[in-house]
Design a protein around this motif. Structure first.
Motif, PDB file in Angstrom:
ATOM      1  N   PRO A 100       0.819  -1.215   0.000  1.00 29.23           N
ATOM      2  CA  PRO A 100       0.000   0.000   0.000  1.00 29.23           C
ATOM      3  C   PRO A 100       0.851   1.262   0.000  1.00 29.23           C
ATOM      4  CG  PRO A 100       0.142  -0.947   2.192  1.00 29.23           C
ATOM      5  CD  PRO A 100       0.890  -1.860   1.295  1.00 29.23           C
ATOM      6  N   LEU A 101       0.501   2.193  -0.891  1.00 30.02           N
ATOM      7  CA  LEU A 101       1.163   3.493  -0.904  1.00 30.02           C
ATOM      8  C   LEU A 101       0.595   4.311   0.246  1.00 30.02           C
ATOM      9  CD1 LEU A 101       0.834   4.304  -4.692  1.00 30.02           C
ATOM     10  CD2 LEU A 101       2.900   3.550  -3.507  1.00 30.02           C
ATOM     11  N   VAL A 102       1.477   4.957   0.984  1.00 28.44           N
ATOM     12  CA  VAL A 102       0.981   5.724   2.121  1.00 28.44           C
ATOM     13  C   VAL A 102       1.001   7.213   1.800  1.00 28.44           C
ATOM     14  CG1 VAL A 102       1.311   6.268   4.550  1.00 28.44           C
ATOM     15  CG2 VAL A 102       1.802   3.970   3.714  1.00 28.44           C
ATOM     16  N   TYR A 103      -0.125   7.865   2.042  1.00 31.32           N
ATOM     17  CA  TYR A 103      -0.212   9.319   1.941  1.00 31.32           C
ATOM     18  C   TYR A 103      -0.364   9.854   3.358  1.00 31.32           C
ATOM     19  CZ  TYR A 103      -1.296   9.131  -3.092  1.00 31.32           C
ATOM     20  OH  TYR A 103      -1.256   8.940  -4.438  1.00 31.32           O
ATOM     21  N   LEU A 104       0.464  10.821   3.708  1.00 32.18           N
ATOM     22  CA  LEU A 104       0.392  11.397   5.048  1.00 32.18           C
ATOM     23  C   LEU A 104      -0.103  12.841   4.935  1.00 32.18           C
ATOM     24  CD1 LEU A 104       1.136  10.804   8.048  1.00 32.18           C
ATOM     25  CD2 LEU A 104       3.384  11.761   7.563  1.00 32.18           C
ATOM     26  N   MET A 105      -1.192  13.134   5.645  1.00 29.29           N
ATOM     27  CA  MET A 105      -1.764  14.485   5.578  1.00 29.29           C
ATOM     28  C   MET A 105      -1.396  15.240   6.850  1.00 29.29           C
ATOM     29  SD  MET A 105      -3.461  13.800   2.812  1.00 29.29           S
ATOM     30  CE  MET A 105      -4.611  15.150   2.566  1.00 29.29           C
ATOM     31  N   VAL A 106      -0.761  16.388   6.694  1.00 26.78           N
ATOM     32  CA  VAL A 106      -0.365  17.160   7.871  1.00 26.78           C
ATOM     33  C   VAL A 106      -0.795  18.621   7.710  1.00 26.78           C
ATOM     34  CG1 VAL A 106       1.630  15.692   8.358  1.00 26.78           C
ATOM     35  CG2 VAL A 106       1.910  17.698   6.897  1.00 26.78           C
ATOM     36  N   LYS A 213       6.756   5.578   6.073  1.00 25.56           N
ATOM     37  CA  LYS A 213       7.445   5.886   4.820  1.00 25.56           C
ATOM     38  C   LYS A 213       6.492   6.283   3.693  1.00 25.56           C
ATOM     39  CE  LYS A 213      11.325   2.957   5.953  1.00 25.56           C
ATOM     40  NZ  LYS A 213      10.702   2.406   7.197  1.00 25.56           N
ATOM     41  N   PRO A 214       5.876   7.418   3.828  1.00 26.18           N
ATOM     42  CA  PRO A 214       4.861   7.825   2.847  1.00 26.18           C
ATOM     43  C   PRO A 214       5.467   8.174   1.486  1.00 26.18           C
ATOM     44  CG  PRO A 214       5.284   9.601   4.406  1.00 26.18           C
ATOM     45  CD  PRO A 214       6.074   8.429   4.883  1.00 26.18           C
ATOM     46  N   VAL A 215       4.719   7.913   0.421  1.00 29.35           N
ATOM     47  CA  VAL A 215       5.163   8.378  -0.900  1.00 29.35           C
ATOM     48  C   VAL A 215       4.752   9.831  -1.097  1.00 29.35           C
ATOM     49  CG1 VAL A 215       5.127   6.132  -2.010  1.00 29.35           C
ATOM     50  CG2 VAL A 215       3.071   7.544  -2.063  1.00 29.35           C
TER      51      VAL A 215
END
Lengths: 474, 394
Positions: A100-106, A213-215
């Motif tokens: 799974p590709l990880v997207y991190l929202m900040v 390790k987000p993309v």
């Protein structure tokens, strides 16, 4: 958003264009005005200064003052620089890699992270056909996790079941395990709002980042942000190595300086823009189109795309065929009205047209709004199928019945019928034009939008021949 | 500790006119000391990062990893939101300065060195104007302040300290007329507070803080969850209601917010509530339909009490730039906002837009939010604010 800045710049440009020759003093004055316009649009001061310096440098280098149309030249330099600053190409989200590709929202508190996460989940699921899992790491704001769960339900995107009292890092690990085991393509992690100076919380999100390790690490920023955009952008970028920016609330009337500042300070592209409360209201950021909007040149490309996206092709072909046979009835009008509604209503469309802001104002003046479309649809749906395909059947008693049925008045029904007749006439005209090879009206729309959505005030003043100017093919 | 003018007891009863919050920072500090205990008395200052922490907080795992830097005094304000806010904290003046330190440290740093020549000249004033603009004060107010400083001091020699004082006093003078404590009068029962603002401004959090502070002063408080739009907004307010142990009126999801408000007013009357705080959904001021919805809420409340809402508050995010002016203008026009609460002043945002707003609208600024805990809502003190803004030690 941006209209305010656009209007200011247009005013300054008009002043420049009107002159045959420009003195150095004129250019200086214009630059001062542009500077104030930028600052009032909340462009951060260092960014505004750098912008002006570059424009001035180019202007001098190209010997603007001695060129034939100096004003035009300055306008061009400013436009180019604006586009350059916003980034020259749209940058897409990264969708390749091992799932799974990880997207991190900040982002800061109240920037719109959770709503954006919900929208992004929906977009990835529906447009990109990805299997998406969303998880909220916001253990601080009351009911934040529930908010994302509710959004997931609304949009049909899966969310990680909530386990009380878990730390953000633990939630991240669990989310990744679930995503991996259950074959999700994308995992979107929504985080708690935090201040860039809150070292403890910044450390927390760094730990999360190290684990997942987000993309994509996306900074969600409110378009109404002021000069603070610089600090926030810088601090988050330094701490988290951002890959992109999401600008929210661009449907407000902020002048959007934050967009310019953020882009310049972080060097990260603005990838997405949130433009409304609906879960569909998230779009890719197209810098050159936004620059055009700022400069009052409209955004026809977006309009066409939007049309293409929402207009079902079959429907369009059907209408096109019927038109060729010279048939255009109320069913067709209704279908076109519905398409318009799908595209976000009149206001949304108008904004993208050159000079659209003026038209919007005119529409407001004439009291035309999206309810008007709704009423027209109500009238049509109160008719019998026979009446819809043969509008000429509509006589007094039928009109009365339809008016009663749709909660409108006979005048409203008459107005609609008149519009229909105008539209039918125009369709014929367009058909002829099409044969001459002059292009067939609104692209993808099976020949022209229904003309003259005359409101109570009757007709829309500055609308050319009743259709959409500037859209007649090529 | 009486941060707001809720005065049911005789000796505190306020006159009908709202009274300016004149409390100096030191007074307030001592008040907080009375009310909040051990830590509050410690001096505002460099070691705030340590003094401010309560025992519970020191057990926080990552405490030790915090870099010992100038950032310490800043992060202290923002860190402990996990707590429900009933623990002793630093004085609010201290916290405000910490909060504003991020703002002012930049503005302050920008000011340092302005007067290396020691003389207030054109260059220095121009640079100063830039610095003010960077503080979100806006082009016009910045020019106005600089013009005033020029009028008072041009050509004079001034030390850094004197210069800051002069600047702070000009800004404080601009803010003084708008500093009113939120005055909950006796004659209305319930006193109805309508809380509005754009999305993400911090309405719900502010209401949570207001509720607990009114409650602590002995008022009978009720909340109305008229944000029926945003997912889990009701749940968020419910948690605040639990924390403050006050009753809450909710409606079904997607219910008409005006109906929720109406029910709440009815119930508040029946139960003899002193203060009813109505939460509303965030809405951008340029959305006519949503603003109409808000007007409807006001209309419906008026059906039960013609004098209500007795306070219509607009919550403003301090990170907002010049758009705040449009926000205030529109909300004021459409629902007759009676006062402002400015939130998130604990961030890097400098809140300078407040100066511009005061200058332009003269709307009372009731309180400022400087953190996420219950007590992080304080009356607006122009002197302290101005001094903090220009980084002036007291």
């Amino acid at each position: 958003m941006f209209e305010g800045l656009g209007n200011r710049l247009t005013g300054i440009f008009d002043g420049l264009r009107g002159r045959g020759a420009l003195s150095e003093e004129d250019v200086k004055k214009a630059m001062r005005e542009i500077r104030v316009a930028l600052l009032e649009a909340d462009v951060a001061l260092p960014v505004a200064k750098a912008f002006i310096d570059r424009v001035r440098e180019k202007a001098v280098g190209q010997e603007v003052i001695r060129s034939i149309s100096p004003g035009q030249m300055v306008v061009k330099i400013v436009s180019d620089e604006l586009v350059r600053m916003l980034g020259s190409e749209a940058s897409e989200l990264k969708l390749m890699g091992e799932p799974p590709l990880v997207y991190l929202m900040v982002g800061l508190q109240g920037a719109g992270k959770t709503t954006t996460t919900g929208k992004l989940g929906k977009r990835l699921k529906e447009r990109d056909r990805k299997k998406v899992l969303m998880a909220s790491l916001d253990t601080r704001r009351p009911a934040a996790q529930e908010q994302l769960a509710v959004l997931g339900q609304q949009t049909g995107v899966d969310t990680l079941p909530i386990v009380p009292d878990e730390t953000p890092v633990a939630i991240t690990k669990r989310a990744q395990t679930v995503a991996r085991m259950q074959g999700y393509d994308v995992l979107i992690l929504d985080t708690a709002g935090r201040l860039s100076i809150d070292l403890e919380l910044m450390q927390e999100v760094r730990s999360v980042r190290a684990v997942c390790k987000p993309v994509e690490t996306l900074l969600v920023v409110d378009a109404m942000t002021g000069q603070d955009a610089v600090q926030t952008g810088k601090a988050f970028h330094e701490a988290l190595d951002l890959t992109g920016i999401v600008l929210t609330r661009i449907d407000g009337d902020a002048r959007g300086g934050a967009a310019l500042s953020m882009r310049e300070v972080t060097g990260c592209p603005i990838k997405l823009i949130g433009e409304g409360e609906g879960m569909d209201a998230l779009d890719v950021f197209h810098p050159e189109r936004i620059a055009n909007r700022i400069l009052g040149m409209g955004d026809v490309v977006s309009l066409v795309e939007k049309a293409a996206e929402h207009f079902e092709e079959e429907e369009a072909e059907k209408i096109a065929k019927r038109l060729q046979k010279g048939k255009f009835d109320l069913n067709d009008l209704a279908s076109q009205l519905k398409q318009m509604q799908n595209m976000g209503g009149m206001g949304a469309l108008m904004k993208m047209l050159p000079g659209g802001a003026k038209m919007q104002a005119a529409m407001k003046g004439a009291n035309i709004d999206d309810n008007h479309i709704k009423r027209q649809l109500a009238i049509i749906s109160s008719m019998t199928p026979a009446e819809r395909s043969k509008p000429e059947l509509m006589k007094a008693s039928r009109k009365q019945r339809v008016a009663n049925g749709s909660g409108t008045s006979v005048q409203d029904v008459n107005k609609l019928l008149k519009q229909f007749n105008d539209a039918a006439k125009m369709m014929k005209r367009m058909k002829k034009m099409g044969k001459k090879g002059g292009g067939g009206g609104f692209p993808g729309m099976g020949g022209g939008m229904p003309p003259g959505f005359g409101g109570p005030g009757g007709g829309m003043p500055p609308m050319g021949g009743g259709g959409f100017p500037g859209l007649g093919g090529r | 500790m009486r941060l707001f003018g809720w005065g049911r007891k005789k000796q505190d009863a306020q006159s009908a006119e709202p009274s300016p919050a004149k409390a100096s920072a030191s007074e307030l500090e001592s008040r907080v000391q009375d009310g909040a205990g051990q830590d509050a008395g410690k001096d505002a200052g460099k070691d705030a990062g340590q003094t401010e922490a309560s025992p519970a907080e020191q057990t926080e795992a990552r405490k030790d990893e915090r870099p010992q830097s100038s950032g310490d005094q800043q992060e202290a304000t923002a860190a402990p939101a996990k707590k429900t806010g009933d623990k002793p904290r630093a004085s609010w003046a201290q916290r405000l300065r910490q909060g504003l330190a991020k703002s002012s440290s930049r503005l302050g740093a920008g000011l340092t060195g302005l007067f290396s020549g020691g003389r207030i000249d054109d260059d220095a004033l121009e640079e100063l104007e830039d610095q003010l603009i960077m503080g979100d004060l806006g082009v016009e107010p910045a020019a106005k302040i600089v013009a005033e400083l020029r009028r008072q001091r041009f050509g004079q020699e001034a030390s850094d300290q004197e210069f800051r004082q002069a600047l702070a006093s000009i800004i404080a003078d601009m803010l003084e007329p708008v500093a009113y404590a939120l005055d909950i009068k006796n004659q209305h029962r319930p006193h109805i507070l309508l809380v509005t603002g754009v999305n993400g401004a911090g309405k719900t959090t502010t209401i949570g803080k207001l509720a607990s502070q009114f409650q602590a002063q002995g008022a009978k408080v009720m909340l109305a969850a008229a944000d029926t739009y945003r997912a889990a907004a009701v749940g968020q307010l419910q948690i605040w209601a639990e924390r403050a142990s006050v009753p809450i009126v909710t409606g079904a999801e997607r219910a008409d917010p005006a109906a929720v408000a109406y029910q709440a007013v009815e119930r508040a009357r029946a139960e003899g509530v002193d203060v009813l705080i109505v939460d509303t959904a965030g809405r951008l001021h340029n959305k006519a339909d949503l603003m109409a919805e808000l007007q409807k809420i006001v209309r419906v409340i008026k059906k039960l009490d013609d004098s209500a809402p007795h306070d219509t508050l607009l919550v403003l995010d301090a990170t907002t730039g010049q758009n705040a002016i449009n926000q205030v203008k529109t909300f004021k026009e459409l629902i007759d906002v009676s006062g402002l609460i400015v939130t998130k002043l604990d961030g890097t945002a400098r809140g300078g837009v407040v100066v511009g707003l005061a200058d332009r609208f003269g709307l009372p600024i009731h309180a400022i939010g400087v953190g996420e805990a219950m007590e992080d809502l304080s009356p607006f003190d122009p002197q302290a604010f101005a001094k903090a803004l220009v980084d002036l030690e007291e």
